[in-house]
Enzyme design. Sequence first.
Site, PDB file in Angstrom:
ATOM      1  N   CYS A 167       0.852  -1.199   0.000  1.00 19.65           N
ATOM      2  CA  CYS A 167       0.000   0.000   0.000  1.00 19.65           C
ATOM      3  C   CYS A 167       0.883   1.242   0.000  1.00 19.65           C
ATOM      4  O   CYS A 167       1.963   1.241   0.578  1.00 19.65           O
ATOM      5  CB  CYS A 167      -0.863  -0.023   1.255  1.00 19.65           C
ATOM      6  SG  CYS A 167      -1.659   1.527   1.666  1.00 19.65           S
ATOM      7  N   ASP A 168       0.389   2.293  -0.630  1.00 21.16           N
ATOM      8  CA  ASP A 168       1.196   3.516  -0.727  1.00 21.16           C
ATOM      9  C   ASP A 168       1.026   4.441   0.472  1.00 21.16           C
ATOM     10  O   ASP A 168       1.723   5.433   0.600  1.00 21.16           O
ATOM     11  CB  ASP A 168       0.835   4.291  -1.991  1.00 21.16           C
ATOM     12  CG  ASP A 168      -0.567   4.868  -1.897  1.00 21.16           C
ATOM     13  OD1 ASP A 168      -1.403   4.282  -1.184  1.00 21.16           O
ATOM     14  OD2 ASP A 168      -0.819   5.903  -2.530  1.00 21.16           O
ATOM     15  N   TYR A 263      -5.537   6.949   9.098  1.00 18.07           N
ATOM     16  CA  TYR A 263      -6.826   6.283   8.890  1.00 18.07           C
ATOM     17  C   TYR A 263      -7.439   5.753  10.189  1.00 18.07           C
ATOM     18  O   TYR A 263      -8.591   5.353  10.210  1.00 18.07           O
ATOM     19  CB  TYR A 263      -6.676   5.121   7.891  1.00 18.07           C
ATOM     20  CG  TYR A 263      -6.771   5.530   6.440  1.00 18.07           C
ATOM     21  CD1 TYR A 263      -6.603   6.851   6.042  1.00 18.07           C
ATOM     22  CD2 TYR A 263      -7.055   4.591   5.454  1.00 18.07           C
ATOM     23  CE1 TYR A 263      -6.692   7.215   4.712  1.00 18.07           C
ATOM     24  CE2 TYR A 263      -7.148   4.945   4.122  1.00 18.07           C
ATOM     25  CZ  TYR A 263      -6.959   6.256   3.748  1.00 18.07           C
ATOM     26  OH  TYR A 263      -7.053   6.612   2.428  1.00 18.07           O
TER      27      TYR A 263
HETATM   28  C1  G6P Z   1      -4.248   6.231  -0.200  1.00 17.33           C
HETATM   29  C2  G6P Z   1      -4.465   4.797   0.177  1.00 17.33           C
HETATM   30  C3  G6P Z   1      -5.145   4.046  -0.907  1.00 17.33           C
HETATM   31  C4  G6P Z   1      -6.400   4.731  -1.278  1.00 17.33           C
HETATM   32  C5  G6P Z   1      -6.146   6.148  -1.643  1.00 17.33           C
HETATM   33  C6  G6P Z   1      -7.457   6.842  -1.866  1.00 17.33           C
HETATM   34  O1  G6P Z   1      -3.286   6.331  -1.169  1.00 17.33           O
HETATM   35  O2  G6P Z   1      -3.294   4.128   0.477  1.00 17.33           O
HETATM   36  O3  G6P Z   1      -5.395   2.753  -0.475  1.00 17.33           O
HETATM   37  O4  G6P Z   1      -6.984   4.092  -2.359  1.00 17.33           O
HETATM   38  O5  G6P Z   1      -5.445   6.821  -0.656  1.00 17.33           O
HETATM   39  O6  G6P Z   1      -7.249   7.843  -2.734  1.00 17.33           O
HETATM   40  P1  G6P Z   1      -8.397   8.621  -3.452  1.00 17.33           P
HETATM   41  O7  G6P Z   1      -7.681   9.798  -3.956  1.00 17.33           O
HETATM   42  O8  G6P Z   1      -8.945   7.713  -4.523  1.00 17.33           O
HETATM   43  O9  G6P Z   1      -9.419   8.932  -2.392  1.00 17.33           O
HETATM   44 MN    MN Z   2      -3.856   1.879   0.641  1.00 13.31          MN
END
Ligand code: G6P
Ligand code: MN
Length: 439
Positions: A167-168, A263
């Site tokens: 995960c990023d 989170y």
């Molecule tokens: C982060 C989390 C991801 C998630 C994203 C949501 O990068 O690690 O798991 O999908 O945020 O991003 P968004 O811009 O699509 O709300």
């Molecule tokens: Mn993630």
Amino acid sequence: KFSIVIAGGGSTYTPEIILMLLDNLDRFPLRTIKLYDNDENRQNKLAKACEILIKEKDPSISFVATTNPQIAYTDVDFCLAHIRVGQLPMRELDEKIPLKYSVVGQETCGPGGIAYGMRSIAGVLENIDYMEKYSPNCWMLNYSNPAAIVAEATRRFRPHSRIINICDMPIGMENNMAKIAGLSSRKDMDVRYYGLNHFGWYTSIKDKSGYELLPKISEHVKQYGYVPSQYEYEHAKRDSWFETNLFTREIIKTDPTTIPSSYLKYYLFQDHVVNNSNIEYTRANEVMDTREKEVFSECKKIAEAGHSNGTTLKIGIHAEFIVDLAIALAYNTHERMLLIVENNGAIANLQDDAMVEIPCIVGKDGYEPLSIGNIPLFQKGLIEQQLAVEKLVVEAWAEHSYQKLWQALTLSKTVPSATIAKKILDDFIEVNKDYWPEL
Ligand code: G6P
Ligand code: MN
């Protein structure tokens, strides 16, 4: 030179990942880039532009965009998987249905993540099977969400597959922490961290001389969240990113000896999160109105002009960790990275079959997790509750069990009662008919 396929080619993240790959060709040389998606129309909105970006950088790289799994997965070394089953319109429902009952509406945390997990499992397993059939030596670097539930499903149903779940989110936090600590890069730090995906705590952040930076970073986070400087804090646009950062100031008070994942607000301050949500306009709407529109229109411009001069598409810096991971596997670099892996004793007082997010050393044969030791009761209790939710979702999916999915929702810390869990579940079943197994 390597051949890669991007599964979920129609994602709005695809162009920035391609730019990132092209920016890293000196350390990660490529001969083929393929896009694979089951939504041809959506993928086509990006494919032509991606092809042009690739040709401009290195015409020797061959490019394919396909909806045919055999073409996609034949002769590939790495699959970068970021599929979104149901796409953004289903994300919108994941977020809005819980909010109807004043429950957190988020794509990976709480009921939204559970609904999304029920959709994602089959898609990810299907991609693993294609990969194993057509390129058995390929590695799948998977960041399809909800990563925690997806990872548990891969552990249960494809235990020997060459998939690495990553995960990023920690990258984003570490970039901010590096700035807070006055370092030029997150790579100047060695971190210790444990938890589940989107549910974890840093316990040590050292610079390369071994000096512990956590107390300094913690002091900053208590005041400004992850906003890197006082100046930025004072001049920040009060947007959702800013708000999330401020929440971290509250989360950290629950255990000041750690730096928590932002989170955790969804689990620890769920009432506050709900009060700050707008059921008429959630993150899915924001993404559809901004990122999706921008990326599609930029790609259209590039496709029509035949060149990318003046484009606003940017390199996905967050996505660079994917290249780091691929390089670690390809060249045996033994880089230390946070991965989502089977616990097997790494967290000593947590069950072995938990999929945990912890530091691992990555090399040619895959990864070796570092030992974490015992974790405190507060974190252990939270983790065990969330872990049970994730496992119940995967069991519910496999057994087509209404009962277990209801239990999963009931057990989620974001949901106040079994009654509300049932209402959310029944609404979800209604809208997920095309995606969930019949319960
Ligand atoms: C982060 C989390 C991801 C998630 C994203 C949501 O990068 O690690 O798991 O999908 O945020 O991003 P968004 O811009 O699509 O709300
Ligand atoms: Mn993630």
